[in-house]
Write an enzyme that holds these catalytic residues in place. Structure first.
Site, PDB file in Angstrom:
ATOM      1  N   PHE A 128       3.994   5.020  17.884  1.00  0.00           N
ATOM      2  CA  PHE A 128       3.187   3.830  17.406  1.00  0.00           C
ATOM      3  C   PHE A 128       4.355   2.313  17.017  1.00  0.00           C
ATOM      4  O   PHE A 128       5.483   2.078  17.541  1.00  0.00           O
ATOM      5  CB  PHE A 128       3.990   4.145  15.616  1.00  0.00           C
ATOM      6  CG  PHE A 128       3.026   5.086  14.637  1.00  0.00           C
ATOM      7  CD1 PHE A 128       2.237   6.725  15.553  1.00  0.00           C
ATOM      8  CD2 PHE A 128       2.321   4.881  13.783  1.00  0.00           C
ATOM      9  CE1 PHE A 128       1.692   7.210  14.818  1.00  0.00           C
ATOM     10  CE2 PHE A 128       1.427   5.328  12.884  1.00  0.00           C
ATOM     11  CZ  PHE A 128       1.608   6.631  13.732  1.00  0.00           C
TER      12      PHE A 128
ATOM     13  N   CYS B  79       0.416  -9.110   7.217  1.00  0.00           N
ATOM     14  CA  CYS B  79      -1.181  -8.467   7.192  1.00  0.00           C
ATOM     15  C   CYS B  79      -1.304  -9.748   5.246  1.00  0.00           C
ATOM     16  O   CYS B  79      -0.860 -10.906   5.162  1.00  0.00           O
ATOM     17  CB  CYS B  79      -0.727  -7.693   6.118  1.00  0.00           C
ATOM     18  SG  CYS B  79      -1.614  -6.298   5.553  1.00  0.00           S
TER      19      CYS B  79
ATOM     20  N   CYS C 159      -3.670  -6.871  -2.012  1.00  0.00           N
ATOM     21  CA  CYS C 159      -3.568  -4.453  -1.383  1.00  0.00           C
ATOM     22  C   CYS C 159      -2.110  -4.196  -2.699  1.00  0.00           C
ATOM     23  O   CYS C 159      -1.110  -4.388  -1.993  1.00  0.00           O
ATOM     24  CB  CYS C 159      -3.153  -4.447  -0.654  1.00  0.00           C
ATOM     25  SG  CYS C 159      -3.099  -2.700  -0.137  1.00  0.00           S
TER      26      CYS C 159
ATOM     27  N   CYS D  15       0.461  -0.374  -1.036  1.00  0.00           N
ATOM     28  CA  CYS D  15       1.131  -0.811   0.404  1.00  0.00           C
ATOM     29  C   CYS D  15       2.915   0.919   0.140  1.00  0.00           C
ATOM     30  O   CYS D  15       3.518   0.407   0.060  1.00  0.00           O
ATOM     31  CB  CYS D  15       2.024  -1.995   1.011  1.00  0.00           C
ATOM     32  SG  CYS D  15       1.914  -2.048   2.385  1.00  0.00           S
ATOM     33  N   ASP D  16       3.099   1.305   1.221  1.00  0.00           N
ATOM     34  CA  ASP D  16       4.108   2.409   1.176  1.00  0.00           C
ATOM     35  C   ASP D  16       4.640   2.020   2.363  1.00  0.00           C
ATOM     36  O   ASP D  16       5.738   2.452   2.764  1.00  0.00           O
ATOM     37  CB  ASP D  16       4.035   3.170   1.204  1.00  0.00           C
ATOM     38  CG  ASP D  16       3.239   3.904   2.330  1.00  0.00           C
ATOM     39  OD1 ASP D  16       2.540   3.381   3.014  1.00  0.00           O
ATOM     40  OD2 ASP D  16       2.391   5.638   1.957  1.00  0.00           O
ATOM     41  N   THR D  17       4.260   0.693   3.246  1.00  0.00           N
ATOM     42  CA  THR D  17       4.996  -0.161   4.506  1.00  0.00           C
ATOM     43  C   THR D  17       6.017  -1.391   4.081  1.00  0.00           C
ATOM     44  O   THR D  17       5.070  -2.153   3.992  1.00  0.00           O
ATOM     45  CB  THR D  17       3.856  -0.200   5.642  1.00  0.00           C
ATOM     46  OG1 THR D  17       3.207   1.439   5.642  1.00  0.00           O
ATOM     47  CG2 THR D  17       4.119   0.097   7.011  1.00  0.00           C
TER      48      THR D  17
ATOM     49  N   GLU E 198      -5.233   1.235  13.280  1.00  0.00           N
ATOM     50  CA  GLU E 198      -5.292   1.203  11.794  1.00  0.00           C
ATOM     51  C   GLU E 198      -5.310   0.238  11.116  1.00  0.00           C
ATOM     52  O   GLU E 198      -4.514  -0.729  11.306  1.00  0.00           O
ATOM     53  CB  GLU E 198      -4.302   2.897  11.659  1.00  0.00           C
ATOM     54  CG  GLU E 198      -4.265   3.950  11.981  1.00  0.00           C
ATOM     55  CD  GLU E 198      -2.843   4.378  11.094  1.00  0.00           C
ATOM     56  OE1 GLU E 198      -2.295   3.788  10.689  1.00  0.00           O
ATOM     57  OE2 GLU E 198      -2.565   5.876  11.099  1.00  0.00           O
TER      58      GLU E 198
ATOM     59  N   HIS F 174       3.251  13.407   7.943  1.00  0.00           N
ATOM     60  CA  HIS F 174       4.592  13.045   7.893  1.00  0.00           C
ATOM     61  C   HIS F 174       5.780  12.912   7.192  1.00  0.00           C
ATOM     62  O   HIS F 174       7.446  12.838   7.602  1.00  0.00           O
ATOM     63  CB  HIS F 174       4.786  11.412   8.688  1.00  0.00           C
ATOM     64  CG  HIS F 174       3.616  10.168   8.252  1.00  0.00           C
ATOM     65  ND1 HIS F 174       2.609  10.457   7.564  1.00  0.00           N
ATOM     66  CD2 HIS F 174       4.289   9.418   7.214  1.00  0.00           C
ATOM     67  CE1 HIS F 174       2.166   9.389   6.912  1.00  0.00           C
ATOM     68  NE2 HIS F 174       3.012   9.285   6.677  1.00  0.00           N
TER      69      HIS F 174
HETATM   70  S1  SF4 Z   1      -1.496  -1.373   3.409  1.00  0.00           S
HETATM   71 FE1  SF4 Z   1      -0.082  -3.028   3.281  1.00  0.00          FE
HETATM   72  S2  SF4 Z   1      -0.449  -3.361   5.361  1.00  0.00           S
HETATM   73 FE2  SF4 Z   1      -2.219  -2.727   4.726  1.00  0.00          FE
HETATM   74  S3  SF4 Z   1      -3.927  -3.340   3.528  1.00  0.00           S
HETATM   75 FE3  SF4 Z   1      -2.845  -3.230   2.023  1.00  0.00          FE
HETATM   76  S4  SF4 Z   1      -0.516  -4.898   2.058  1.00  0.00           S
HETATM   77 FE4  SF4 Z   1      -1.623  -4.684   4.258  1.00  0.00          FE
END
Ligand code: SF4
Length: 212
Positions: free
Chosen positions: A25, A31, A46, A49-51, A117, A206
């Protein structure tokens, strides 16, 4: 161009059509739908988001001055005794803000199959082997074809029949949103898939297995 990378690590793809497949990865920083700062989340396009994609301070993260430099770092994480199954997942953040023909060529030259992705707001360059689009309600959805559509569910305003009719993907997945309503989100995904058999359930394995 200089590539800003949050982290690079070797694991199994957890979600979607390639779940269970070993892959390096490469998570790009940044973003276009959220700054990544919690104080900005309520006003972001958005919001689920979990990242963590902010900065370049994660495992093997950093700024890479050339595509070859980044591709070498990615290759360094693959088992040395295998050259047949190399796969890289370019993710983020939004990877297509940075992925360019030079990086695609550098990874292909090292024998990698390239998965990406993306949130679908940026047109994909040629040469990606597996393009997974995960659109977000309220964002401009430009990239409407690829190998995999992975829709986090439920999201307001999305109509599954209209999406099927207006896109060209090989595989269609619904993935339960990971929030406080996760139980009912899973049930909603299962019900939708059974009602619309063109869609399949994607679980975040995961998280279930505790791998990265
Ligand atoms: S989930 Fe996170 S990385 Fe994906 S579009 Fe939304 S803010 Fe951006």
């Amino acid at each position: 161009m200089t590539y800003s990378v949050k982290e690079i690590f070797y694991t199994l793809q957890g979600e979607g059509g390639q779940a269970g497949t070993p892959a390096v990865f490469c998570r790009f920083a940044g973003c276009n739908l959220w700054t990544g700062r919690e104080q900005d989340r309520p006003n972001a396009i958005c919001q689920f988001c979990d990242t963590d994609f902010v900065g370049t301070d994660g495992t093997l993260g950093g700024k890479f001055a050339t595509a070859d430099e980044l591709a070498e770092r990615i290759l360094s994480q693959w088992p040395a005794d295998d050259s047949r199954h190399r796969m890289v997942v370019l993710t983020g953040g939004e990877p297509l803000l940075q992925v360019d023909p030079a990086l695609i060529a550098a990874l292909h030259a090292r024998g990698f199959r390239i998965s990406v992705e993306s949130n679908g707001t940026v047109a994909a360059p040629e040469g990606i082997d597996w393009l997974c689009i995960s659109p977000k309600a309220g964002a401009d959805w430009i990239q409407r074809s690829g190998q995999e559509l992975k829709l986090v569910w439920p999201q307001p305003t999305f109509d599954l029949a209209a999406i099927e009719a207006s896109t060209e993907f090989q595989h269609y997945f619904l993935q339960p949103m990971d929030n406080a309503q996760q139980g009912s989100n899973i049930a909603a995904c299962i019900a939708q898939c059974m009602q619309r058999p063109g869609w399949r359930l994607s679980l975040q394995t995961h998280k279930l297995t505790g791998i990265r």
